[in-house]
Write a protein that holds these residues in place. Structure first.
Motif, PDB file in Angstrom:
ATOM      1  N   VAL A 164      -3.837  -3.535   6.897  1.00  0.00           N
ATOM      2  CA  VAL A 164      -4.448  -2.988   5.684  1.00  0.00           C
ATOM      3  C   VAL A 164      -3.353  -2.585   4.715  1.00  0.00           C
ATOM      4  O   VAL A 164      -2.379  -1.920   5.110  1.00  0.00           O
ATOM      5  CB  VAL A 164      -5.324  -1.761   6.016  1.00  0.00           C
ATOM      6  N   ARG A 165      -3.503  -2.986   3.469  1.00  0.00           N
ATOM      7  CA  ARG A 165      -2.545  -2.573   2.443  1.00  0.00           C
ATOM      8  C   ARG A 165      -3.078  -1.334   1.719  1.00  0.00           C
ATOM      9  O   ARG A 165      -4.272  -1.245   1.425  1.00  0.00           O
ATOM     10  CB  ARG A 165      -2.302  -3.714   1.451  1.00  0.00           C
ATOM     11  N   VAL A 166      -2.173  -0.407   1.448  1.00  0.00           N
ATOM     12  CA  VAL A 166      -2.559   0.877   0.859  1.00  0.00           C
ATOM     13  C   VAL A 166      -1.656   1.169  -0.335  1.00  0.00           C
ATOM     14  O   VAL A 166      -0.425   1.200  -0.191  1.00  0.00           O
ATOM     15  CB  VAL A 166      -2.455   2.021   1.884  1.00  0.00           C
ATOM     16  N   ASN A 167      -2.262   1.380  -1.493  1.00  0.00           N
ATOM     17  CA  ASN A 167      -1.503   1.649  -2.710  1.00  0.00           C
ATOM     18  C   ASN A 167      -2.217   2.712  -3.541  1.00  0.00           C
ATOM     19  O   ASN A 167      -3.327   3.128  -3.221  1.00  0.00           O
ATOM     20  CB  ASN A 167      -1.355   0.366  -3.538  1.00  0.00           C
ATOM     21  N   SER A 168      -1.551   3.135  -4.597  1.00  0.00           N
ATOM     22  CA  SER A 168      -2.172   4.098  -5.504  1.00  0.00           C
ATOM     23  C   SER A 168      -1.988   3.644  -6.943  1.00  0.00           C
ATOM     24  O   SER A 168      -1.058   2.901  -7.272  1.00  0.00           O
ATOM     25  CB  SER A 168      -1.577   5.499  -5.314  1.00  0.00           C
ATOM     26  N   ILE A 169      -2.902   4.106  -7.780  1.00  0.00           N
ATOM     27  CA  ILE A 169      -2.816   3.904  -9.224  1.00  0.00           C
ATOM     28  C   ILE A 169      -2.732   5.275  -9.861  1.00  0.00           C
ATOM     29  O   ILE A 169      -3.524   6.169  -9.536  1.00  0.00           O
ATOM     30  CB  ILE A 169      -4.029   3.126  -9.753  1.00  0.00           C
ATOM     31  N   GLN A 170      -1.784   5.446 -10.766  1.00  0.00           N
ATOM     32  CA  GLN A 170      -1.589   6.715 -11.459  1.00  0.00           C
ATOM     33  C   GLN A 170      -2.035   6.553 -12.912  1.00  0.00           C
ATOM     34  O   GLN A 170      -1.265   6.101 -13.761  1.00  0.00           O
ATOM     35  CB  GLN A 170      -0.114   7.139 -11.413  1.00  0.00           C
TER      36      GLN A 170
END
Length: 232
Positions: A164-170
């Motif tokens: 699973v790939r996990v990222n964030s958007i700010q």
């Protein structure tokens, strides 16, 4: 048919992402504390609206058990609470901020990890804030819990890789509220390198980019018109 779960999907950015994922052929489950007329108008066989009290952990776990049997392709943590202040002793808001921004995402990530791992392209996206790195002291507790969510995102990127790939958007300031004054709009735009009201489309474009790029995990992408480097 890919399946997405969005928290806080009944208004503003969450509603926009829900509408556009549906238009792109996704099955969407919206987890919300209260629905809206705009969300209700989207009801159909590909939209499941689940109304739950975010603060009732047993309800959340039961919900996860109900959907975890099938693969989940995308989990977007969009639910948020924006309140000011720094009073940690007497303010109930501190616990609420911690729960919405950190405890709820951690619980959902953990409970749905196996469902996400069964997807051919499982992704988690956390909506944090540019204030996570350069806080606004008038909203200290909000900023602190968003910073905690940012750190949590990186931890889960390590925990769930490579399945699973996990990222964030700010996000920065994207779309004004109806009660924003003309003066406040001018000031916000003045503090951005790209001084225009962008709306929610840039966020959805970034979601699409993260889904399409299979070699990105554990990162944060600012979508703020340069505001994070122009404001003091």
């Amino acid at each position: 048919m890919p399946h997405a779960l969005i928290t806080g999907g009944s208004r503003r950015l969450g509603l926009y992402m829900t509408e556009h994922l549906l238009a792109d052929g996704w099955q969407v489950t919206v987890l919300t504390r209260s629905s809206s007329a705009e969300l209700d108008r989207l009801r159909g066989e590909r939209l499941n609206i689940v109304t739950l009290d975010y603060y009732q952990l047993d309800q959340i776990k039961t919900f996860c058990q109900q959907i975890a049997a099938q693969p989940l392709d995308l989990l977007i943590h969009n639910a948020s609470l924006f309140v000011g202040g720094v009073d940690t002793g007497s303010s109930e808001a501190f616990g609420q901020l911690f729960h919405i921004h950190m405890q709820l995402p951690a619980l959902l990530n953990t409970e749905l990890a196996a469902a996400l791992a069964r997807s051919d392209n499982g992704n988690i996206i956390h909506m944090t804030d540019i204030y996570a790195e350069n806080p606004n002291s008038d909203y200290a507790l909000y900023c602190a819990t968003k910073a905690g969510l940012e750190n949590l995102s990186k931890s889960f990127a390590k925990l769930l890789a490579p399945q699973v790939r996990v990222n964030s958007i700010q996000p920065g300031a994207l779309k004004f509220l109806p009660d924003h004054s003309a003066e406040s709009k001018i000031q916000v735009l003045k503090d951005s390198l790209l001084p225009h009201e962008a709306g929610f489309e840039p966020i959805f474009q970034t979601v699409q980019y993260l889904l399409a790029n299979s070699f990105i995990t554990g990162t944060a992408i600012k979508v703020d018109g340069g505001r994070s480097i122009s404001r003091n």
